[in-house]
Design an enzyme around this catalytic site. Sequence first.
Site, PDB file in Angstrom:
ATOM      1  N   GLY A   1       0.838  -1.206   0.000  1.00 26.10           N
ATOM      2  CA  GLY A   1       0.000   0.000   0.000  1.00 26.10           C
ATOM      3  C   GLY A   1       0.872   1.255   0.000  1.00 26.10           C
TER       4      GLY A   1
ATOM      5  N   TYR B   1     -16.861   3.043   6.487  1.00 20.04           N
ATOM      6  CA  TYR B   1     -15.400   2.984   6.623  1.00 20.04           C
ATOM      7  C   TYR B   1     -14.963   3.598   7.968  1.00 20.04           C
ATOM      8  CZ  TYR B   1     -10.547   4.538   5.928  1.00 20.04           C
ATOM      9  OH  TYR B   1      -9.210   4.810   6.089  1.00 20.04           O
TER      10      TYR B   1
ATOM     11  N   TRP C   1      -5.869  12.286   4.510  1.00 19.14           N
ATOM     12  CA  TRP C   1      -5.577  12.715   3.131  1.00 19.14           C
ATOM     13  C   TRP C   1      -4.202  12.216   2.665  1.00 19.14           C
ATOM     14  CZ3 TRP C   1      -7.566  18.447   2.247  1.00 19.14           C
ATOM     15  CH2 TRP C   1      -8.862  18.561   2.750  1.00 19.14           C
TER      16      TRP C   1
HETATM   17  P1  NDP Z   1      -3.742   1.752   0.500  1.00 17.68           P
HETATM   18  O1  NDP Z   1      -5.129   1.509   0.018  1.00 17.68           O
HETATM   19  O2  NDP Z   1      -2.730   2.384  -0.385  1.00 17.68           O
HETATM   20  O3  NDP Z   1      -3.112   0.418   1.070  1.00 17.68           O
HETATM   21  C1  NDP Z   1      -3.851  -0.484   1.810  1.00 17.68           C
HETATM   22  C2  NDP Z   1      -3.180  -1.815   1.683  1.00 17.68           C
HETATM   23  O4  NDP Z   1      -3.958  -2.752   2.396  1.00 17.68           O
HETATM   24  C3  NDP Z   1      -3.066  -2.301   0.232  1.00 17.68           C
HETATM   25  O5  NDP Z   1      -1.762  -2.744  -0.033  1.00 17.68           O
HETATM   26  C4  NDP Z   1      -4.059  -3.445   0.185  1.00 17.68           C
HETATM   27  O6  NDP Z   1      -3.644  -4.511  -0.638  1.00 17.68           O
HETATM   28  C5  NDP Z   1      -4.009  -3.909   1.621  1.00 17.68           C
HETATM   29  N1  NDP Z   1      -5.165  -4.746   1.906  1.00 17.68           N
HETATM   30  C6  NDP Z   1      -6.463  -4.476   1.679  1.00 17.68           C
HETATM   31  N2  NDP Z   1      -7.213  -5.539   2.015  1.00 17.68           N
HETATM   32  C7  NDP Z   1      -6.349  -6.483   2.443  1.00 17.68           C
HETATM   33  C8  NDP Z   1      -6.492  -7.790   2.905  1.00 17.68           C
HETATM   34  N3  NDP Z   1      -7.690  -8.379   2.969  1.00 17.68           N
HETATM   35  N4  NDP Z   1      -5.402  -8.478   3.273  1.00 17.68           N
HETATM   36  C9  NDP Z   1      -4.175  -7.929   3.188  1.00 17.68           C
HETATM   37  N5  NDP Z   1      -3.955  -6.690   2.741  1.00 17.68           N
HETATM   38  C10 NDP Z   1      -5.041  -5.987   2.375  1.00 17.68           C
HETATM   39  O7  NDP Z   1      -3.938   2.623   1.840  1.00 17.68           O
HETATM   40  P2  NDP Z   1      -2.926   3.617   2.559  1.00 17.68           P
HETATM   41  O8  NDP Z   1      -1.539   3.077   2.512  1.00 17.68           O
HETATM   42  O9  NDP Z   1      -3.212   4.989   2.059  1.00 17.68           O
HETATM   43  O10 NDP Z   1      -3.505   3.530   4.046  1.00 17.68           O
HETATM   44  C11 NDP Z   1      -2.742   3.044   5.135  1.00 17.68           C
HETATM   45  C12 NDP Z   1      -3.535   3.259   6.404  1.00 17.68           C
HETATM   46  O11 NDP Z   1      -3.841   4.631   6.585  1.00 17.68           O
HETATM   47  C13 NDP Z   1      -4.862   2.513   6.465  1.00 17.68           C
HETATM   48  O12 NDP Z   1      -5.063   2.034   7.776  1.00 17.68           O
HETATM   49  C14 NDP Z   1      -5.893   3.591   6.192  1.00 17.68           C
HETATM   50  O13 NDP Z   1      -7.141   3.284   6.785  1.00 17.68           O
HETATM   51  C15 NDP Z   1      -5.226   4.786   6.840  1.00 17.68           C
HETATM   52  N6  NDP Z   1      -5.647   6.068   6.276  1.00 17.68           N
HETATM   53  C16 NDP Z   1      -5.557   6.286   4.917  1.00 17.68           C
HETATM   54  C17 NDP Z   1      -5.969   7.490   4.390  1.00 17.68           C
HETATM   55  C18 NDP Z   1      -5.886   7.748   2.922  1.00 17.68           C
HETATM   56  O14 NDP Z   1      -6.207   8.888   2.498  1.00 17.68           O
HETATM   57  N7  NDP Z   1      -5.446   6.810   2.108  1.00 17.68           N
HETATM   58  C19 NDP Z   1      -6.486   8.593   5.245  1.00 17.68           C
HETATM   59  C20 NDP Z   1      -6.517   8.248   6.656  1.00 17.68           C
HETATM   60  C21 NDP Z   1      -6.103   7.039   7.128  1.00 17.68           C
HETATM   61  P3  NDP Z   1      -3.979  -4.524  -2.207  1.00 17.68           P
HETATM   62  O15 NDP Z   1      -3.029  -3.542  -2.794  1.00 17.68           O
HETATM   63  O16 NDP Z   1      -3.715  -5.940  -2.580  1.00 17.68           O
HETATM   64  O17 NDP Z   1      -5.401  -4.124  -2.330  1.00 17.68           O
END
Ligand code: NDP
Length: 297
Positions: free
Chosen positions: A10, A124, A149
Site C-alpha cells: 500500500g 469505513y 488525506w
Molecule cells: P492503501 O489503500 O494504499 O493500502 C492499503 C493496503 O492494504 C493495500 O496494499 C491493500 O492490498 C491492503 N489490503 C487491503 N485488504 C487487504 C487484505 N484483505 N489483506 C491484506 N492486505 C489488504 O492505503 P494507505 O496506505 O493509504 O492507508 C494506510 C492506512 O492509513 C490505512 O489504515 C488507512 O485506513 C489509513 N488512512 C488512509 C488514508 C488515505 O487517504 N489513504 C487517510 C486516513 C487514514 P492490495 O493492494 O492488494 O489491495
Amino acid sequence: MKILLLGAQGQVGWELQRALAPLGQLLALDRRSADLEAPQALAERVLHEQPSIIVNAAAYTAVDKAEADQDRARTVNVESVALLATVARQLDAWLVHYSTDYVFDGRKSAAYVETDATGPLSVYGQTKLDGEQAIRGSGCQHLILRTSWVYAARGGNFAKTMLRLAAERDELKVVADQVGAPTSAELLADVTALMLQRLTTDSALAAKASGIYHLVASGETSWFAYAQFVIDEAIRLGWPLRVTSERIQPINAAQYPVPAQRPANSRLDNQKLQRTFGLHLPDWQVHVKRMLIELTP
Ligand code: NDP
C-alpha cells in the site's frame, strides 16, 4: 528485533518497507502472504513469526465502496485488527496501527485532539473506529496513528487524480468546504520508524507512550486549495497541463455527491505526538512538492 509489516504494497506500507528496514529484521507481507479477510489464519501466521513489533498498514480503504460492502470492510478493519491485538498482547509485542480523521463527524470548529468525542459518518469510519476500540480493549501496547488525506508517488490518491484530469480536461470543479492536511506516506513511515526507535531505546517513554496519536502534516487546506497548489507546482515544473489553477472552480460537497459522507473538518491536532516524541511535523506543502518532483518525467 523482529518487525512484522502487513499491507506492504500500500501507499504507507511501501514507504514503511524503506523506513523500518534499519530498525531490525523486517518481514514485509502483502495480501498474498497475509490476508486480512482470513483473520484466523492471519493470527496463526503472526503468532508463528513471534515478532516484537507488528505494524499494520493493511486496511479496507475503499471509502465509498465500503458503504455497500460492510461485511468485508468489517472483517479487514475490525475482526483481523482485534485478533492482531490479541496476538500482540500474547507476544508482549507493540502493535502499530493506522486510523483516520473519518472517525470524527467534522462538526468541531477547531482541530480535533485525541480525546475528542468520535462520531463517524461512514461505514469505513465506523469500522476504523471499531478497530481502534478493539486494540484499546485488548490491553496490548499500541500506537494508533490517526492520519488524513494520504498521498504518495506510488499508489492512487487525490493529487495524482488532479494531475491526470488537468491533462485531459479544460476545467475542474473541486470541493472547497472540507478542510484537512494532506499527509505523505513518506512522512508517516519516517515518523513511525522514529517513534519505534524511541520506544525501543527509552524504557521510561515506552512505559507511558501506548495510545492514540494524531500523525498529520502541519497546516491545513481545502481540497480546492490543495488542487490549486498541485496544479501550480506541476506547471512550474513543466507539466503540459490544460487546466491552470484559475480554471479550477470551488464547489460545495453537496454538489459532488458520493456514497460515503466525509467530515467537513478533518483537521487533526498533532501537538501530542510532537511533544511526546520530541519530533517536528513539517507543513503539508513540503512533501507534496517532493512528490511532484518525483513524478515529473
Ligand atoms: P492503501 O489503500 O494504499 O493500502 C492499503 C493496503 O492494504 C493495500 O496494499 C491493500 O492490498 C491492503 N489490503 C487491503 N485488504 C487487504 C487484505 N484483505 N489483506 C491484506 N492486505 C489488504 O492505503 P494507505 O496506505 O493509504 O492507508 C494506510 C492506512 O492509513 C490505512 O489504515 C488507512 O485506513 C489509513 N488512512 C488512509 C488514508 C488515505 O487517504 N489513504 C487517510 C486516513 C487514514 P492490495 O493492494 O492488494 O489491495
